[in-house]
Write an enzyme that holds these catalytic residues in place. Structure first.
Site: not given
Length: 192
Positions: A76, A149
């Protein structure tokens, strides 16, 4: 059939009696018989043996749902409609982080349960919580930058390999002959 017009069946150690339900009978006639409820109560021992594993599994499922929600939110925010999987780098990192976590989840669940059943439930559950924490940090680290990460990825991999090792050790001990199963703990106590 029993004298009351119902049926009796043997399930494990419990004799179950079922009444023929009448569609017009009182609601109590449609409830499970007390003997069936008692046999469910006999599962308390089994539930205790796996309660920690089940709890960690539920936490893992909720974490996976959280990761999926983050992808929906990123779609979105960055206006990336399904089925597209490419967009701005910020979206792609969130998408890849979720995909990577999802890819490893079945492996994690398998070794969590095998280690918990055949090695030790508490140790496996603690490792499981560490792994889920590492995956959470991995997800947010990757969402921020590709380099973010790495530290949680390596830590999570170590915990996953530990669970694999505990699973293998537990299974190996399970399949040992009885004579060796009694000898090994005595030797370990002597060393400690």
């Amino acid at each position: 059939m029993n004298a009351g017009g119902g049926e009796q069946r043997q399930l494990g150690g419990a004799l179950l009696a079922f009444k023929n339900p009448s569609p017009r009978g009182p609601p109590s006639a449609r409830l499970p018989p007390a003997s069936l409820l008692q046999s469910w109560g006999d599962m308390d021992g089994l539930q205790e043996e796996v309660a920690l594993l089940a709890t960690v599994t539920l936490f893992g499922v909720l974490l996976q749902a959280y990761f999926s929600w983050q992808v929906i939110t990123a779609r979105r925010k960055f206006k990336v409609s399904p089925p597209a999987t490419s967009g701005p780098p910020e979206f792609e990192r969130v998408f890849r982080a979720q995909a990577n976590c999802t890819e490893y989840f079945p492996l994690f669940l398998a070794v969590l349960w095998v280690a918990g059943i055949f090695f030790h439930q508490g140790v496996a559950a603690a490792c499981g919580l560490l792994y889920l924490g590492a995956r959470y940090r991995y997800f947010h680290g990757y969402a921020g930058s590709a380099q973010g990460r790495l530290a949680p990825l390596y830590f999570g991999a170590r915990v996953l390999w530990l669970l694999v090792g505990l699973s293998a050790l537990g299974l190996a001990f399970h399949f040992l002959p009885v004579s060796l199963k009694t000898l090994i703990p005595r030797r370990l106590r002597g060393w400690l």
